[in-house]
Design a protein around this motif. Structure first.
Motif, PDB file in Angstrom:
ATOM      1  N   LEU A 150       0.890  -1.141   0.106  1.00 28.89           N
ATOM      2  CA  LEU A 150      -0.060   0.235   0.189  1.00 28.89           C
ATOM      3  C   LEU A 150       0.938   1.291  -0.069  1.00 28.89           C
ATOM      4  CD1 LEU A 150      -2.770  -1.010   2.388  1.00 28.89           C
ATOM      5  CD2 LEU A 150      -3.202  -0.443   0.079  1.00 28.89           C
ATOM      6  N   VAL A 151       1.904   1.183   0.795  1.00 30.49           N
ATOM      7  CA  VAL A 151       2.947   2.463   0.913  1.00 30.49           C
ATOM      8  C   VAL A 151       3.373   2.602  -0.928  1.00 30.49           C
ATOM      9  CG1 VAL A 151       4.930   3.252   1.518  1.00 30.49           C
ATOM     10  CG2 VAL A 151       3.480   2.381   3.316  1.00 30.49           C
ATOM     11  N   GLY A 152       4.073   1.487  -1.361  1.00 26.19           N
ATOM     12  CA  GLY A 152       4.364   1.594  -2.537  1.00 26.19           C
ATOM     13  C   GLY A 152       3.316   2.072  -3.729  1.00 26.19           C
ATOM     14  N   LEU A 153       1.992   1.608  -3.334  1.00 26.93           N
ATOM     15  CA  LEU A 153       0.943   2.298  -4.369  1.00 26.93           C
ATOM     16  C   LEU A 153       0.749   3.800  -4.213  1.00 26.93           C
ATOM     17  CD1 LEU A 153      -1.318  -0.425  -4.104  1.00 26.93           C
ATOM     18  CD2 LEU A 153      -0.343  -0.200  -6.230  1.00 26.93           C
ATOM     19  N   TRP A 154       0.912   4.294  -2.776  1.00 19.85           N
ATOM     20  CA  TRP A 154       0.733   5.376  -2.583  1.00 19.85           C
ATOM     21  C   TRP A 154       1.882   6.286  -3.200  1.00 19.85           C
ATOM     22  CZ3 TRP A 154       2.668   9.645  -0.294  1.00 19.85           C
ATOM     23  CH2 TRP A 154       2.097  10.719  -0.083  1.00 19.85           C
ATOM     24  N   SER A 155       2.877   5.799  -2.884  1.00 19.90           N
ATOM     25  CA  SER A 155       4.167   6.506  -3.261  1.00 19.90           C
ATOM     26  C   SER A 155       4.187   6.758  -4.887  1.00 19.90           C
ATOM     27  CB  SER A 155       5.543   5.670  -2.661  1.00 19.90           C
ATOM     28  OG  SER A 155       5.339   5.870  -1.371  1.00 19.90           O
ATOM     29  N   ALA A 197       7.167   6.199   3.112  1.00 17.04           N
ATOM     30  CA  ALA A 197       8.380   5.178   2.525  1.00 17.04           C
ATOM     31  C   ALA A 197       9.511   5.040   3.562  1.00 17.04           C
ATOM     32  CB  ALA A 197       8.864   5.687   1.260  1.00 17.04           C
ATOM     33  N   GLU A 198       9.511   6.052   4.597  1.00 13.68           N
ATOM     34  CA  GLU A 198      10.533   5.757   5.495  1.00 13.68           C
ATOM     35  C   GLU A 198      10.146   5.079   6.712  1.00 13.68           C
ATOM     36  OE1 GLU A 198      12.230   9.648   6.328  1.00 13.68           O
ATOM     37  OE2 GLU A 198      12.598  10.140   4.135  1.00 13.68           O
ATOM     38  N   ARG A 199       9.069   5.020   6.997  1.00 14.46           N
ATOM     39  CA  ARG A 199       8.373   4.529   8.443  1.00 14.46           C
ATOM     40  C   ARG A 199       8.747   3.291   8.628  1.00 14.46           C
ATOM     41  NH1 ARG A 199       2.314   7.409   8.537  1.00 14.46           N
ATOM     42  NH2 ARG A 199       3.096   9.495   7.895  1.00 14.46           N
ATOM     43  N   ALA A 200       8.753   2.305   7.802  1.00 14.24           N
ATOM     44  CA  ALA A 200       9.133   0.923   8.220  1.00 14.24           C
ATOM     45  C   ALA A 200      10.694   0.709   8.667  1.00 14.24           C
ATOM     46  CB  ALA A 200       9.221   0.106   6.905  1.00 14.24           C
ATOM     47  N   ALA A 201      11.610   1.712   8.365  1.00 12.15           N
ATOM     48  CA  ALA A 201      12.794   1.881   9.408  1.00 12.15           C
ATOM     49  C   ALA A 201      12.945   2.778  10.440  1.00 12.15           C
ATOM     50  CB  ALA A 201      13.824   2.412   8.001  1.00 12.15           C
ATOM     51  N   ARG A 202      11.880   3.313  10.551  1.00 12.87           N
ATOM     52  CA  ARG A 202      11.829   4.180  11.895  1.00 12.87           C
ATOM     53  C   ARG A 202      11.005   3.835  13.143  1.00 12.87           C
ATOM     54  NH1 ARG A 202      11.707  10.267   8.854  1.00 12.87           N
ATOM     55  NH2 ARG A 202      11.839  10.930  11.085  1.00 12.87           N
ATOM     56  N   VAL A 246      -0.295   3.993  12.252  1.00 14.37           N
ATOM     57  CA  VAL A 246       0.867   4.607  12.314  1.00 14.37           C
ATOM     58  C   VAL A 246       2.006   4.491  11.173  1.00 14.37           C
ATOM     59  CG1 VAL A 246       1.132   5.049  14.983  1.00 14.37           C
ATOM     60  CG2 VAL A 246       2.386   2.983  13.809  1.00 14.37           C
ATOM     61  N   ARG A 247       1.760   3.399  10.661  1.00 18.32           N
ATOM     62  CA  ARG A 247       2.558   2.950   9.158  1.00 18.32           C
ATOM     63  C   ARG A 247       1.870   3.463   8.118  1.00 18.32           C
ATOM     64  NH1 ARG A 247       5.318  -1.707   8.528  1.00 18.32           N
ATOM     65  NH2 ARG A 247       5.435  -1.263   6.230  1.00 18.32           N
ATOM     66  N   LEU A 248       0.529   3.676   8.154  1.00 18.40           N
ATOM     67  CA  LEU A 248      -0.071   4.161   6.583  1.00 18.40           C
ATOM     68  C   LEU A 248      -0.828   5.685   6.850  1.00 18.40           C
ATOM     69  CD1 LEU A 248      -1.943   0.759   6.080  1.00 18.40           C
ATOM     70  CD2 LEU A 248       0.162   1.728   4.915  1.00 18.40           C
ATOM     71  N   GLY A 249      -1.257   5.882   8.111  1.00 15.18           N
ATOM     72  CA  GLY A 249      -1.734   7.270   8.100  1.00 15.18           C
ATOM     73  C   GLY A 249      -1.235   8.513   8.093  1.00 15.18           C
ATOM     74  N   HIS A 250      -1.485   9.464   7.311  1.00 17.32           N
ATOM     75  CA  HIS A 250      -0.853  10.813   7.525  1.00 17.32           C
ATOM     76  C   HIS A 250      -1.488  11.745   8.599  1.00 17.32           C
ATOM     77  CE1 HIS A 250      -0.364   9.893   3.216  1.00 17.32           C
ATOM     78  NE2 HIS A 250       0.652  10.647   3.458  1.00 17.32           N
ATOM     79  N   ARG A 251      -2.794  11.271   9.017  1.00 12.69           N
ATOM     80  CA  ARG A 251      -3.365  11.712  10.245  1.00 12.69           C
ATOM     81  C   ARG A 251      -4.156  10.496  10.762  1.00 12.69           C
ATOM     82  NH1 ARG A 251      -6.969  16.572   9.315  1.00 12.69           N
ATOM     83  NH2 ARG A 251      -7.648  15.283   7.327  1.00 12.69           N
ATOM     84  N   ILE A 252      -4.388  10.437  12.138  1.00 11.10           N
ATOM     85  CA  ILE A 252      -4.969   9.412  12.793  1.00 11.10           C
ATOM     86  C   ILE A 252      -6.061  10.060  13.697  1.00 11.10           C
ATOM     87  CG2 ILE A 252      -4.795   7.422  14.233  1.00 11.10           C
ATOM     88  CD1 ILE A 252      -2.022   7.228  13.234  1.00 11.10           C
ATOM     89  N   VAL A 253      -7.381   9.688  13.253  1.00 12.80           N
ATOM     90  CA  VAL A 253      -8.437  10.204  14.046  1.00 12.80           C
ATOM     91  C   VAL A 253      -8.884   9.278  15.014  1.00 12.80           C
ATOM     92  CG1 VAL A 253     -10.950  11.104  13.948  1.00 12.80           C
ATOM     93  CG2 VAL A 253      -9.381  11.402  11.965  1.00 12.80           C
ATOM     94  N   VAL A 254      -8.819   9.686  16.511  1.00 10.92           N
ATOM     95  CA  VAL A 254      -9.060   8.812  17.435  1.00 10.92           C
ATOM     96  C   VAL A 254     -10.404   9.017  18.142  1.00 10.92           C
ATOM     97  CG1 VAL A 254      -8.470   8.218  19.752  1.00 10.92           C
ATOM     98  CG2 VAL A 254      -6.719   8.734  18.394  1.00 10.92           C
ATOM     99  N   LEU A 255     -11.520   8.066  18.033  1.00 12.36           N
ATOM    100  CA  LEU A 255     -12.744   8.099  18.437  1.00 12.36           C
ATOM    101  C   LEU A 255     -13.043   7.795  19.616  1.00 12.36           C
ATOM    102  CD1 LEU A 255     -14.948   7.037  15.350  1.00 12.36           C
ATOM    103  CD2 LEU A 255     -14.270   9.226  15.604  1.00 12.36           C
ATOM    104  N   SER A 256     -14.017   8.449  20.587  1.00  8.53           N
ATOM    105  CA  SER A 256     -14.147   7.923  21.866  1.00  8.53           C
ATOM    106  C   SER A 256     -15.076   6.688  21.723  1.00  8.53           C
ATOM    107  CB  SER A 256     -14.750   9.036  22.398  1.00  8.53           C
ATOM    108  OG  SER A 256     -16.269   9.475  21.919  1.00  8.53           O
ATOM    109  N   ARG A 257     -15.287   6.198  22.961  1.00  7.38           N
ATOM    110  CA  ARG A 257     -16.142   5.257  23.152  1.00  7.38           C
ATOM    111  C   ARG A 257     -17.542   5.756  22.737  1.00  7.38           C
ATOM    112  NH1 ARG A 257     -17.669   2.781  29.029  1.00  7.38           N
ATOM    113  NH2 ARG A 257     -18.898   1.055  28.471  1.00  7.38           N
ATOM    114  N   ARG A 258     -18.392   4.685  22.359  1.00  9.51           N
ATOM    115  CA  ARG A 258     -20.046   4.936  22.069  1.00  9.51           C
ATOM    116  C   ARG A 258     -20.707   5.964  22.912  1.00  9.51           C
ATOM    117  NH1 ARG A 258     -21.924  -0.052  21.187  1.00  9.51           N
ATOM    118  NH2 ARG A 258     -22.961  -0.012  23.412  1.00  9.51           N
ATOM    119  N   PRO A 259     -21.396   7.090  22.187  1.00 15.34           N
ATOM    120  CA  PRO A 259     -21.204   7.471  21.080  1.00 15.34           C
ATOM    121  C   PRO A 259     -20.085   7.952  20.560  1.00 15.34           C
ATOM    122  CG  PRO A 259     -22.562   8.907  22.228  1.00 15.34           C
ATOM    123  CD  PRO A 259     -22.140   8.059  23.226  1.00 15.34           C
TER     124      PRO A 259
END
Length: 255
Positions: A172-177, A221-226, A194-207
């Protein structure tokens, strides 16, 4: 094409599932959605894709999809959703059959997406002959064939073993790159986020409400090594989710 979620709230019967979700999904970014079990992640994805209508608020589209887009909003599911009697190429061609394309154009699209997903040598294989990772590659190829403006990905790697998941994340990283795409990616796996997201949205418990939006300013492309830096981000996410995840788990057990 950019999406804006404007005050999205939704309930099933009398149960509130999502509350006042307001979020921008910029073109060319992968936005991951995480949160405790039952917080409405998959429901939010269905609302974005138009499979359901929100009780309040709206999903707004800004800008036109690409001129060659056959289906602007396209899903990739966790269960592959392949037709067992169709070959790899036949499963990809399924989404092209109602668009009035000629055989030459259809064949060219199929060859292109199979090459991009490393499936060219398996064009005539049936799903029963494929590993789980290869089946998901077929599902990704099928989604890419309609040249979507936005990919909606509902836990696409959750049915795979850890090694295959790592390989698919690299894919997926290769396709996006090579060709940056816009995606909303629902996952319970913080490593994927954390490997794929540019931004990560954290939702609370329901609702489900937006607790925090965590940005990761690191090239995909650098994340696998960091690994160390990603581990810190993963711990940050878990600290936001841990207590509510434990409460949600007990709620499911009691239910």
């Amino acid at each position: 094409m950019q999406l804006t979620l404007n005050g999205i709230s939704h309930r099933y019967g009398g149960m509130p599932v999502l509350s006042d979700i307001t979020l921008d999904i910029p073109a060319g970014e992968i936005v991951c959605i995480v949160g405790p079990s039952g917080c409405g992640k998959s429901t939010l994805l269905r609302l974005i894709g138009g499979l359901e209508r929100p009780d309040e608020g709206a999903v707004l589209e800004h800008g036109a999809p690409p001129d060659d887009s056959l289906n602007p909003l396209t899903y990739i599911f966790q269960d592959f959703a392949l037709l067992p009697w169709r070959s790899v190429a036949g499963n990809v061609s399924l989404v092209l059959e109602d668009h009035g394309l000629g055989k030459a154009e259809t064949d060219a699209i199929i060859d292109d997406v199979l090459a991009r997903t490393k499936l060219s040598d398996f064009k005539t294989a049936l799903p029963r002959q494929l590993s789980g990772g290869m089946k998901q590659r077929v599902a990704i190829a099928r989604a890419l064939a309609v040249r979507p403006a936005v990919l909606l990905m509902d836990e696409p790697l959750s049915a795979l073993d850890s090694q295959t998941r790592e390989l698919l994340m690299d894919d997926l990283v290769g396709l996006w790159s090579k060709t940056p795409f816009t995606a909303v990616y629902v996952t319970h796996n913080l490593n994927e986020a954390v490997r794929l997201g540019h931004r990560i949205v954290v939702l609370s418990r329901r609702p489900g409400r937006i607790r925090e939006v965590v940005s990761i300013d690191m090239p995909l492309a650098e994340r696998a090594a960091r690994v160390g830096e990603l581990a810190a981000k993963q711990e940050q996410l878990w600290s936001l989710i841990r207590d509510e995840a434990a409460a949600a788990d007990m709620e499911l057990i009691d239910a």
